[in-house]
Scaffold this motif. Sequence first.
Motif, mmCIF file in Angstrom:
data_model
loop_
_atom_site.group_PDB
_atom_site.id
_atom_site.type_symbol
_atom_site.label_atom_id
_atom_site.label_comp_id
_atom_site.label_asym_id
_atom_site.label_seq_id
_atom_site.Cartn_x
_atom_site.Cartn_y
_atom_site.Cartn_z
ATOM 1 N N ARG A 197 2.807 -26.108 73.929
ATOM 2 C CA ARG A 197 3.630 -27.274 73.573
ATOM 3 C C ARG A 197 3.135 -27.886 72.272
ATOM 4 O O ARG A 197 1.924 -27.977 72.041
ATOM 5 N N ILE A 198 4.075 -28.370 71.437
ATOM 6 C CA ILE A 198 3.746 -29.156 70.253
ATOM 7 C C ILE A 198 4.737 -30.310 70.201
ATOM 8 O O ILE A 198 5.948 -30.121 70.433
ATOM 9 N N ALA A 199 4.237 -31.500 69.930
ATOM 10 C CA ALA A 199 5.101 -32.680 70.014
ATOM 11 C C ALA A 199 4.602 -33.787 69.103
ATOM 12 O O ALA A 199 3.405 -33.876 68.790
ATOM 13 N N ILE A 200 5.546 -34.641 68.690
ATOM 14 C CA ILE A 200 5.243 -35.891 67.985
ATOM 15 C C ILE A 200 5.795 -37.014 68.857
ATOM 16 O O ILE A 200 6.986 -36.998 69.205
ATOM 17 N N PRO A 201 4.974 -37.982 69.249
ATOM 18 C CA PRO A 201 5.469 -39.032 70.138
ATOM 19 C C PRO A 201 6.407 -39.999 69.426
ATOM 20 O O PRO A 201 6.382 -40.135 68.208
ATOM 21 N N ASP A 233 0.053 -44.422 61.705
ATOM 22 C CA ASP A 233 -0.250 -43.024 61.936
ATOM 23 C C ASP A 233 0.448 -42.509 63.198
ATOM 24 O O ASP A 233 0.444 -43.181 64.233
ATOM 25 N N LEU A 234 1.024 -41.319 63.110
ATOM 26 C CA LEU A 234 1.594 -40.620 64.263
ATOM 27 C C LEU A 234 0.859 -39.295 64.424
ATOM 28 O O LEU A 234 0.715 -38.542 63.462
ATOM 29 N N PRO A 235 0.419 -38.968 65.637
ATOM 30 C CA PRO A 235 -0.293 -37.700 65.840
ATOM 31 C C PRO A 235 0.669 -36.548 66.112
ATOM 32 O O PRO A 235 1.780 -36.736 66.603
ATOM 33 N N VAL A 236 0.234 -35.364 65.768
ATOM 34 C CA VAL A 236 0.897 -34.127 66.184
ATOM 35 C C VAL A 236 0.069 -33.577 67.332
ATOM 36 O O VAL A 236 -1.108 -33.221 67.144
ATOM 37 N N ILE A 237 0.650 -33.499 68.526
ATOM 38 C CA ILE A 237 -0.099 -33.163 69.731
ATOM 39 C C ILE A 237 0.250 -31.745 70.184
ATOM 40 O O ILE A 237 1.429 -31.371 70.250
ATOM 41 N N ILE A 238 -0.779 -30.951 70.502
ATOM 42 C CA ILE A 238 -0.570 -29.593 71.004
ATOM 43 C C ILE A 238 -1.256 -29.453 72.357
ATOM 44 O O ILE A 238 -2.158 -30.234 72.708
ATOM 45 N N GLU A 268 -13.564 -22.014 63.857
ATOM 46 C CA GLU A 268 -14.181 -22.101 65.177
ATOM 47 C C GLU A 268 -13.156 -21.916 66.295
ATOM 48 O O GLU A 268 -13.519 -21.849 67.473
ATOM 49 N N GLY A 269 -11.898 -21.867 65.931
ATOM 50 C CA GLY A 269 -10.855 -21.697 66.930
ATOM 51 C C GLY A 269 -10.248 -23.036 67.334
ATOM 52 O O GLY A 269 -10.953 -24.043 67.482
ATOM 53 N N ILE A 270 -8.940 -23.052 67.472
ATOM 54 C CA ILE A 270 -8.224 -24.257 67.899
ATOM 55 C C ILE A 270 -7.912 -24.120 69.380
ATOM 56 O O ILE A 270 -7.146 -23.238 69.791
ATOM 57 N N SER A 271 -8.537 -24.954 70.178
ATOM 58 C CA SER A 271 -8.349 -24.904 71.629
ATOM 59 C C SER A 271 -7.865 -26.255 72.137
ATOM 60 O O SER A 271 -8.442 -27.296 71.812
ATOM 61 N N ALA A 272 -6.820 -26.211 72.938
ATOM 62 C CA ALA A 272 -6.282 -27.437 73.525
ATOM 63 C C ALA A 272 -5.579 -27.071 74.829
ATOM 64 O O ALA A 272 -4.350 -26.956 74.880
ATOM 65 N N ALA A 273 -6.366 -26.862 75.874
ATOM 66 C CA ALA A 273 -5.773 -26.572 77.176
ATOM 67 C C ALA A 273 -4.972 -27.776 77.662
ATOM 68 O O ALA A 273 -3.892 -27.642 78.236
ATOM 69 N N GLU A 274 -5.484 -28.969 77.407
ATOM 70 C CA GLU A 274 -4.801 -30.227 77.705
ATOM 71 C C GLU A 274 -4.311 -30.828 76.386
ATOM 72 O O GLU A 274 -4.797 -30.470 75.308
ATOM 73 N N ALA A 325 -3.921 -32.562 73.062
ATOM 74 C CA ALA A 325 -4.901 -33.066 72.103
ATOM 75 C C ALA A 325 -4.230 -33.209 70.745
ATOM 76 O O ALA A 325 -3.289 -32.490 70.414
ATOM 77 N N SER A 326 -4.726 -34.157 69.945
ATOM 78 C CA SER A 326 -4.173 -34.403 68.614
ATOM 79 C C SER A 326 -4.689 -33.341 67.646
ATOM 80 O O SER A 326 -5.898 -33.186 67.474
#
Length: 245
Positions: A11-15, A24-29, A84-90, A92-93
Amino acid sequence: MLAGTASAETRIAIPEGSFEGTADLPVIISGITAATGVSFELSYDKDIVRIESITASSEIPGSNVVPRIDNDAGYAKVAVTNTEGISAAEPASLAVIRLTRVGPGEGTVAIREPRWSDTQFVANNFDIVLGGNIVSLETVTPAEIAASSSSSGGSSSSSSASIATPTSERTATPAVTATVPRTTTTTVLPVSSNDTAETPPAASQGVTTEGTQPPVTPKAAPGFCMATVFTAGLSGIALLLYRRS
């Protein structure tokens, strides 16, 4: 070396958010592990907001953001890499978009063509893509602003800009105005025991009536006149007797 994998759905989202000035608005994955990079495009209402910068979020250390911003066209292209790798199981911004409002009303910040790549640099599409909405502050309640202020410490960037206030559905409550009638006080002047006090007519609400009294004519005391005549008579008899003697 770990190969980039996806857990559950990606998932990728902008709230959705509301703000005035700059925020500021985060991009969350979420749902990816050990990805080497993420790329996406942004499409936004150039008459409502402009993008000042797009930077890496501190929630995923080691990321490098390369943005290409065109505010005249309302378009931006973003590439995020991380050795280092992008990891976001839950959730995260991944990145932080700094926006400045340039016009009134509501607008959108849509995500286009989002992809993430594994260690073999194979591009993968996100399963769920959710763009953001810019909502006018007139529709945000004070409770939502307070909730946003108390929970804004999750993601950070190297900025002093405020965090856009998240919004939700709400029902406006009409204001109630109460009218209190005026209280009128009537003053009656005292009168003597021989005079009759007249009662003024009752006053209407909001109108002040002044009490009126007829002029009181002072009356002479009967004892005063009789004493004066009696004293004068005695004085005359005494004078007459004195002259005869």
